[in-house]
Design an enzyme around this catalytic site. Structure first.
Site, PDB file in Angstrom:
ATOM      1  N   LYS A 210      62.322  45.223  50.465  1.00 49.05           N
ATOM      2  CA  LYS A 210      63.737  45.599  50.475  1.00 49.05           C
ATOM      3  C   LYS A 210      64.382  45.336  49.124  1.00 49.05           C
ATOM      4  O   LYS A 210      65.070  46.198  48.559  1.00 49.05           O
ATOM      5  CB  LYS A 210      64.468  44.852  51.581  1.00 49.05           C
ATOM      6  CG  LYS A 210      65.949  45.202  51.704  1.00 49.05           C
ATOM      7  CD  LYS A 210      66.816  44.105  51.109  1.00 49.05           C
ATOM      8  CE  LYS A 210      68.299  44.396  51.305  1.00 49.05           C
ATOM      9  NZ  LYS A 210      69.152  43.325  50.775  1.00 49.05           N
ATOM     10  N   ASP A 229      67.352  47.377  55.108  1.00 44.35           N
ATOM     11  CA  ASP A 229      67.886  46.067  55.460  1.00 44.35           C
ATOM     12  C   ASP A 229      68.150  46.034  56.961  1.00 44.35           C
ATOM     13  O   ASP A 229      67.703  46.908  57.714  1.00 44.35           O
ATOM     14  CB  ASP A 229      69.165  45.777  54.659  1.00 44.35           C
ATOM     15  CG  ASP A 229      70.332  46.651  55.102  1.00 44.35           C
ATOM     16  OD1 ASP A 229      70.105  47.670  55.801  1.00 44.35           O
ATOM     17  OD2 ASP A 229      71.477  46.309  54.768  1.00 44.35           O
TER      18      ASP A 229
END
Length: 272
Positions: A210, A229
């Site tokens: 991420k 996320d």
């Protein structure tokens, strides 16, 4: 100076899109952006925007920063009618642009961003800047530059912890050490293909998929990177039956990810 921007451009949406943690909104409707030692104040006015910098600085610094060489209004047209969530998200997020930010700042701030709310990230970033950055005084305020790796080189763990970095302190220290040693040349990374850039960033402690995707997108302009996320996970689960829709959008995936994220945080009740 007064400028005209004909493509999609919404300061409030950009400020609230979760990609930049140092934007400030003032009561008069103006916004402040800062990158390096450059500080910009913008306010929408009749037929365009009033900006605080000269033309040369706008063209050299802020045009690239706001990705003004790209036509975002055309992105809406690539979304098929069958993708109803993305249609809604793109309509609501219209005006968001992917900011081309400093790689070092993006590396550190997105390491900080893990398991923190946006207000908490902003607080930690400002504490770091106030403690280790340099003061810049404008006609409106005194603020602090984001600290360089050199400025953080002598920072003790306790000093970093005082900036509310928590368990991320050793991650920041590792990033500082790798950049200062030359092991991580952030400028040279810009020449790497997307996949190599992504993997190289992950050699820094605390940088997973991420965070690496966030840096690829917001620092290096790799528009095919779509960070996943907590909110994007919820979108994928609720709206797409667990199937990630972003790879199908290719080089526009990162832009659509921002629209999707913005819609989700504006309609939290839909995902709770």
């Amino acid at each position: 100076m007064h400028i005209s921007i004909t493509d999609d451009f919404d300061l409030a949406k950009i400020a609230r899109s979760g990609q930049c943690f140092r934007v400030k909104e003032f009561e008069d409707g103006s916004f402040r952006f800062v990158t390096g030692r450059e500080v910009l104040y913008l306010r929408q006015s009749a037929g365009g925007f009033a900006v605080s910098c000269p033309e040369e600085t706008w063209q050299r610094v802020w045009g690239p920063y706001f990705d003004l060489g790209r036509t975002y209004s055309a992105v809406q047209k690539i979304i098929p009618e069958s993708d109803t969530y993305m249609q809604l998200a793109a309509q609501e997020g219209r005006g968001i642009r992917i900011l081309r930010q400093d790689p070092w700042e993006m590396l550190v701030t997105f390491i900080i961003s893990q398991r923190k709310s946006i207000p908490a990230i902003q607080q930690a970033v400002e504490l770091l800047a106030e403690r280790f950055g340099e003061a810049v005084t404008t006609p409106y305020e005194t603020l602090y530059t984001f600290p360089t790796a050199e400025q953080l080189a002598g920072a003790q763990a306790g000093e970093l912890a005082a900036c509310k970095l928590g368990y991320r302190v050793p991650y920041i220290q590792d990033a500082v050490a790798k950049v200062l040693s030359g092991q991580m040349d952030l400028a040279a990374l810009a020449t790497l293909p997307d996949a190599e850039l992504f993997e190289k960033l992950k050699t820094i402690r605390g940088v997973g998929d991420k965070v690496a995707n966030c840096i690829c997108l917001f620092a290096y302009g790799r528009m095919g990177a779509a960070p996943i996320d907590t909110w994007i996970h919820k979108i994928i689960a609720r709206e797409y039956g667990g199937h990630n829709p972003f790879p199908a959008y290719g080089e526009h995936a990162g832009i659509l990810q921002q629209f999707a994220f913005y819609y989700a945080i504006a309609h939290k009740e839909r995902f709770t």
